[in-house]
Design a protein around this motif. Sequence first.
Motif: not given
Length: 215
Positions: A12-14, A34-35, A38, A75-76, A79-80, A82-83
């Motif tokens: 996951a990447t915020m 993107t943010e 999320g 969260r994972k 994260g996928n 959103l990326n």
Amino acid sequence: FFSTPHSLSLLATMVTAQGTKNVINLRGSTQIVTEFFGYAINSILYQRGIYPAETFTTFQNYGLQMMVTTDPGLRKYLGNVLNQLSDWLLNSLVQQLVLVVTSVATNEVLERWVFNIEVEADAMATGSAEKSEKEIQGEIQAIIRQITASVTFLPMLAEACTFDLLVYAKKDCSIPGTWEESDAKYITKSNEVRLRSFTTKIHKVDAMVSYKCED
């Protein structure tokens, strides 16, 4: 529409928006949008009770106390999504993001949260646009406040529900193998509430929610 299963176990990447206060380029606009997605998704899942309240924590952003999931699997998954969404936004390949709420028992679609994404052609041609961070955050704050207030105008979800994220992408878009084609998951008989919009002057996001009419 394309969707991706919730069971993915990816990092996951915020995404955090960065850049100057007044001049924004495509990458900066993509980060802001993107943010927003999320936080908007997290807010909807919390406010609509899709995940237990105790699996969320507070985080300060947009001058608001935002609810963010602490569930590792969720969260994972987010994260996928959103990326991948960020990559498509950067290449102007995505036109719509939809969060669909369905009944666990019947698989009936109860709510559709739709975010339409438009690209400002003039700004894309020049590669940048001017808009203050304060103004953008104010517009985003208004949408988040409406999501928070949704419990006052949406029917109560009196049954266990789950959700899917659908992305409407252009035909020439490269789709990862972990994603799959999906139908639009429309609601047969629904009411619709239009929410606020925001623009970075490069991307414009319009929001609305439709929900199943009560019998």
